[in-house]
Design an enzyme around this catalytic site. Structure first.
Site, PDB file in Angstrom:
ATOM      1  N   SER A   1       4.217  25.934  23.562  1.00 27.81           N
ATOM      2  CA  SER A   1       4.013  26.925  22.374  1.00 27.81           C
ATOM      3  C   SER A   1       3.118  26.308  21.256  1.00 27.81           C
ATOM      4  O   SER A   1       2.455  26.605  20.345  1.00 27.81           O
ATOM      5  CB  SER A   1       5.517  27.330  21.907  1.00 27.81           C
ATOM      6  OG  SER A   1       5.960  28.140  23.015  1.00 27.81           O
TER       7      SER A   1
ATOM      8  N   LYS B   1      12.483  23.475  13.141  1.00 31.95           N
ATOM      9  CA  LYS B   1      11.446  23.530  13.711  1.00 31.95           C
ATOM     10  C   LYS B   1      10.248  24.626  13.002  1.00 31.95           C
ATOM     11  O   LYS B   1       9.048  24.767  12.897  1.00 31.95           O
ATOM     12  CB  LYS B   1      11.443  24.083  15.096  1.00 31.95           C
ATOM     13  CG  LYS B   1      11.775  23.213  16.028  1.00 31.95           C
ATOM     14  CD  LYS B   1      11.699  23.698  17.505  1.00 31.95           C
ATOM     15  CE  LYS B   1      11.853  22.691  18.628  1.00 31.95           C
ATOM     16  NZ  LYS B   1      11.677  23.252  19.595  1.00 31.95           N
TER      17      LYS B   1
ATOM     18  N   ARG C   1       7.608  20.320  32.032  1.00 27.91           N
ATOM     19  CA  ARG C   1       6.386  20.532  32.231  1.00 27.91           C
ATOM     20  C   ARG C   1       5.758  18.987  32.920  1.00 27.91           C
ATOM     21  O   ARG C   1       4.822  18.828  33.686  1.00 27.91           O
ATOM     22  CB  ARG C   1       5.542  20.738  31.018  1.00 27.91           C
ATOM     23  CG  ARG C   1       5.769  22.142  30.412  1.00 27.91           C
ATOM     24  CD  ARG C   1       5.224  22.146  29.115  1.00 27.91           C
ATOM     25  NE  ARG C   1       5.679  21.386  28.282  1.00 27.91           N
ATOM     26  CZ  ARG C   1       6.245  21.649  27.090  1.00 27.91           C
ATOM     27  NH1 ARG C   1       6.587  22.968  26.647  1.00 27.91           N
ATOM     28  NH2 ARG C   1       6.739  20.748  26.137  1.00 27.91           N
TER      29      ARG C   1
ATOM     30  N   HIS D   1       6.558  29.884  30.105  1.00 31.22           N
ATOM     31  CA  HIS D   1       8.269  30.522  30.060  1.00 31.22           C
ATOM     32  C   HIS D   1       8.420  31.534  31.301  1.00 31.22           C
ATOM     33  O   HIS D   1       9.302  31.505  31.721  1.00 31.22           O
ATOM     34  CB  HIS D   1       8.217  30.870  28.783  1.00 31.22           C
ATOM     35  CG  HIS D   1       8.208  29.812  27.464  1.00 31.22           C
ATOM     36  ND1 HIS D   1       7.413  30.172  26.611  1.00 31.22           N
ATOM     37  CD2 HIS D   1       9.141  28.828  27.382  1.00 31.22           C
ATOM     38  CE1 HIS D   1       7.683  29.059  25.606  1.00 31.22           C
ATOM     39  NE2 HIS D   1       8.574  28.238  26.143  1.00 31.22           N
TER      40      HIS D   1
END
Length: 165
Positions: free
Chosen positions: A133, A41, A95, A17
């Site tokens: 994460s 989430k 990514r 990030h």
């Protein structure tokens, strides 16, 4: 002044990030880090903790680059958040190819909702492309070393949070 919005849950903020944030500062004068309140989430860190981590980790980046960086919690549509903060560009990090398909759909929907706001994709540097994460939290839960994936303060916060758990 060009304002960009870089949205995410940042649970927790990773070196990946921060790489995207550093590089995004070359594109805008003001960068708003949109910290999503995504109840689906079930984040490990509270909204306040995630905002504080972003602010702490971005202070030096802002100073080094001269770009104003602010953390902004949001729970509405991304395009509405972009309008709220005056962003003309949404910054998204990629990514891998797997990220692109989802991001491509999101861009299409956002263009229908407001075609005046552009989306820019930044590829994470090679060393950060596998960092997510979710994986960082899993490694930390299993007492693995996450020091290469997150800043020192975030690593400490992870350990403290998981020790409470």
């Amino acid at each position: 002044m060009r304002t960009g919005l870089y949205p995410g849950t940042f649970d927790p903020v990773t070196e990946g990030h921060l790489d995207i944030i550093r590089r995004a500062t070359a594109l805008v004068d003001k960068l708003v880090i949109g910290v999503a309140i995504n109840r689906d989430k079930g984040p490990l860190f509270s909204l306040e903790e995630r905002v504080a981590m972003i602010q702490a980790e971005c202070a030096d980046i802002a100073e080094d680059t001269g770009c104003e960086i602010i953390a902004h919690p949001f729970e509405n549509l991304l395009i509405h958040c972009a309008r709220d903060v005056g962003a003309s560009v949404i910054i998204r990090g990629l990514r891998a190819v797997a990220d692109f398909e989802y991001e491509y759909q999101m861009v299409g929907m956002n263009r229908v909702l407001d075609d005046s706001i552009e989306t820019v994709f930044l590829m994470a540097e090679a060393e950060h492309q596998a960092v997510a994460s979710k994986l960082v939290k899993e490694i930390a839960r299993l007492n693995g070393d996450v020091s290469r994936f997150v800043p020192e303060q975030v690593e400490r916060a992870l350990k403290e949070k998981l020790a409470q758990g």
